[in-house]
Structure formats: structure tokens, C-alpha cells
Design an enzyme around this catalytic site. Sequence first.
Site, short mmCIF file in Angstrom:
data_model
loop_
_atom_site.label_atom_id
_atom_site.label_comp_id
_atom_site.label_asym_id
_atom_site.label_seq_id
_atom_site.Cartn_x
_atom_site.Cartn_y
_atom_site.Cartn_z
N ALA A 71 0.87 -1.18 0.00
CA ALA A 71 0.00 0.00 0.00
C ALA A 71 0.90 1.22 0.00
CB ALA A 71 -0.91 0.00 1.22
N GLY A 73 0.27 3.90 -1.62
CA GLY A 73 -0.62 5.04 -1.46
C GLY A 73 -0.41 6.12 -2.50
N CYS A 130 -6.35 1.73 -8.56
CA CYS A 130 -5.51 1.52 -7.38
C CYS A 130 -6.37 1.03 -6.21
CB CYS A 130 -4.79 2.80 -6.97
SG CYS A 130 -3.78 2.54 -5.50
N ILE A 192 -3.51 -7.04 -14.97
CA ILE A 192 -4.40 -6.51 -13.95
C ILE A 192 -3.62 -5.71 -12.91
CG2 ILE A 192 -6.15 -8.31 -14.16
CD1 ILE A 192 -4.77 -9.82 -11.88
#
Lengths: 304, 267
Positions: A71, A73, A130, A192
Site C-alpha cells: 500500500a 498510497g 488503485c 491486472i
Amino acid sequence: MSKKLMIDFLGYTLASPLVLPAGIMGISSGSLARAANCGAGLLTTKSLSLKPRKGHNNPVTACFEGGMINAMGLCNPGIKEGLEEVRDFKKRIESPVIASVFGTSPEEFYELASYVNKSKADFIELNLSCPNVLDEFGVPLSASKDSVYKIVKSVKSVSERPVIAKLSPNVLSIKEIAMAAQNAGADALSMINSLGPGMLIDIKLKRPVLANKFGGVSGPCLKPVAQKLIYEASSCVKIPIIGMGGVISGKDVIEIKMAGATLAGIGAGVFYRGIEIFKKVNREIVKFLNEAGYENIGEVKRIK
Amino acid sequence: MKEKRFTLKIMDVIYENEKTITFIFKHKIKSGPGQFIMLSDLENGEKPFSISSCDGSSFGVTMKIVGEFTGKLSALKPGDMVSIRGPYGSTFTIPEGKRCLITGGGCGVPPLFFLAGRLIERNNTVTAVTGFKTGSEAMCVNEFEKTGIRPVIMTDDGSLGARGTVLDAMRDILKKERPDMIYAAGPEIMLKKVMDASDGIPCEILVERYMKCAIGICGQCAMDPIGLRVCVEGPVLNKRAVGLLSEFGAYRRDASGAKEFFCGATH
């Protein structure tokens, strides 16, 4: 590099079908150069937003038996500085570059595309998927075929670069989403993005391992999911697909191409086999082509 | 490749000075001087810390309390647990029977103490110079002395040792003797000056960059123009590697990846 690896993609001839995907390494011109010198044929920047983003707090990655979760971000220095990195890269290396961009509305994506028009980037990729900013932005845009259609349409109305839509695996019907992107004029798909998000728990501290608690799942465990979704999407769209998800060997590249992808992205593989993975996989592809009697990588087609 | 993450109990907390603490873990790791671990309480953040000691059964990390995260860590007590990933990165070269000069500034000193121990084990002669802003920030002085090395201490204000910088002391030493190898850790401007003053002597330095994944995939710590990843190919770099880095001594990148230019020298 072997001529057998050369492949056409949206009017460009790439030296290798291997792609450095968004978010991996590509924060600086130096990183992009490193991946190019290691054998990637096409390089993607980190997803750039209008304003700089620091991303999530550490820890941002955690590994498990089948792969990893992350993550980051969407940390990035903003579209202006990000495209300066592309300019610095292009001063030294000719490899084509995809500018990945991240926005929250068709208007923002339109504005981002206007910046990319003025840059040295060769393609624009729309990060619609995301999985790590759910708290901030809600369900990724690529969960809805209407959002995908509107954003791609908006970007196509301004972009002077081929437009690639990056899709999420977390959808009920990948065919609908892929069709929406194609109908809106997307020139290619990239799929993907990481799966989930997922979660890992530290049983001694009794806390989630990631600061963001949840993180997109990537690595070897993604391979069957990626192949299935690419196989489905490529059954109904004509535009090329940059396939990614669990690609860490030459055999994986052949598999993902047989699923329907034109190119293959390597992300988490950089951890599993080092930055030299691009060179290693290129060699493995050539070996496979020789043994199986293919003239070049372009001859490896989607299976029925 | 497998990630090396474990959750460990802090065995001991040593207060080096008002602003510096060392955590000791009773856990065997295979590590060389210069390597680092990512330490987290899984609540307030995660940061890289150089390993400052490592023997057959335990290891330690030393940290300066500078911000919110290290402030929270400083409240931890023996028995508390933290998450550790690593060790990661490259290590200093350990020659045999050579004359070695160690130069460290501020937070750069603890990993050099680990280095000094390993150098002495291999019959090297070690001279150490450590520099601090002021005497109350000095660290590892006793530890160095335990290994038989009496470090030359320099402080900006002269409150401990001699007044001056690590560079001043290094230049004095180089006038009298020519070491076979120079090692340095500390602020980047200091590292650059040590390299520049090293006069053809092989030199290894410990470089710091903002780190996120620490496993070589996120690109956060990659240095221009060759994309050298400090978490994998660093943090210990030799002169040849540093010579390829236009970024060294010029700028680093913040959490967003934007360039932050260095302004002037501090040591």
C-alpha cells in the site's frame, strides 16, 4: 538483445515485450534508466497526480507465502515534476515511456492528459484501479463501466498520445469494463492491477502488518487470476493488452501471451529475482522460442 | 527470495545520551557492518536503522530520537515487542592486517562501532575519529574504548574532545600516516568531504536515503542517474560507485519522490 524479442505495439517497435509497470521503481529518471538497461522494452512512471502525494506511512509492504501486499498510497512528486523525470530520462535513453496518471474525475484526468501532451512521454496510462486508497477515494473508478467510459472518453478528447486504461481485477464482469474502455476509444488495456486489497496480521503484536491495514495483493499467487481475466477481456476487445500479474519467468510471459496479452509487465518479480529479472526473462523467452520453433515473440498468439 | 520479517522482544534498552538509545535483541542474525534493518511497532511507522552490534546470539540498533516515530520508540521498554525486517543492504569490506581510518559524524557513529569490532577481529589497526555538534550528543565513546580503540573526538563547540570537525582531524591524521582504507558514515556533506580528502586511498561510505519497501521494488531510495538502490546495492558504497552518482552530495528525495537539495555543510 535478440531480434526475436522485438515486438510492435501501437506503432512503436519495442526491443522486448517486457514492461516495467506503474509503481515499480519508476519514481526517478535514474530508476527508469536502470530498468531499461536491465532489458525492459517499455517503461511506466509511477502514477502521477495533479498535486504531490507522500503516500501512506510505513510499513508499506509485507510478504507472505504466495506473494506480497503493498500500500504505497500513490506517492508521487506531482505531474509536473514527474514529467521532468521523463524528460531527463529521454535525454539519455530512447526507450518509450508510459506516463501513468491518477485522478478522481474525468475533469482531473483531462487536465493530467493535457500535461502529458506537452511532455516527452510516448503513451498515457490511466490508473483507474488503485486498490490502496479506498479510504480516501472510495471504490476504484474501474469498478464501474460508466466511469471507465466517461474518463477514457474525456482523455481521448484531448490526448495526443495513445491512451492505455489500467483495469482492476476486482470486478464482476471484466468483459463489460474492457468493452467500455474500448468503446470510449482506449488504444490499449493494461491489466491486472493488484488484487484485493488484502491484509496480513502480526500475531505477536496483534496488529495489521501494513500501516494502511490493507494492501493490494501481487506476486506469483496472482498469475491464474491475471490469465483468466486477460483471456476473458481479449475474447471481446480488439485493442492490445499489456498483461501483468505474477509474471516472474519466461514461461509466465508465454502463458500470459497465450491468455491474450501482447506485452508482459514485471513488478513484484523485481523482488523475487532481482532487478536483473528483465535480462533473465528475456533470455528465457528466447530459449523457449528456439525450442518451440517460433521465429519471434510476435508469433506467440492467444489460444482459443 | 524470501522476506525476512520477525517480531522480537526488546531485551535491553541502553541510553547512549539524552537523545540516543540502543535496543538490544536476543536473536541470532547474519549481518555485516553497514547493513540495516527496518524497525516498526506496527502502529506509528517504520524506519531503517543501522545495526550497531551483532554477535553470535544478539544484535543491537542505535537511534537518535529526532521525530514523532523515534519519540514513540523511545518509550518502549525491555519486554516490549517490535517488528524487524532485514538485515538488508551491502556491508563494509573487512580487509586483513591493514591500517584503517574510521570517520563518523553524529548518528553515523554507531554502525562504525560495529565495523571497528569486525576490523579488529581480522588484525587490522584502527584509528577512529568521531564528531558531534556538542559533547552531550556524543555516543559510543565507551564502546570504542572497550575494543581498545581510543577515538579522536571532535565537537563543533569544543565541549568534548577538540574543537573542530571530523575533517579537521582527518586531515591532521593523513599528514602523519597513510591508512590503507578509509571508512565514513554521517551527514552526506561530511561524506563528500571525506571522499574528496581521501587522496587516492580506497574509501567506503554509508549513504542514507528515505526508504519505503527496503526490498528494491518501490524506487524510493534509487539514486540518479543510474538508479542505484540504496536499500539493495547500498547503503555502503565505494568511491567508484559514488563517482557514478550525480545525485550524491547534491540532493535526495522526500516521501513523494520530489528532490530536496542539500544546503551547505553541517559537519
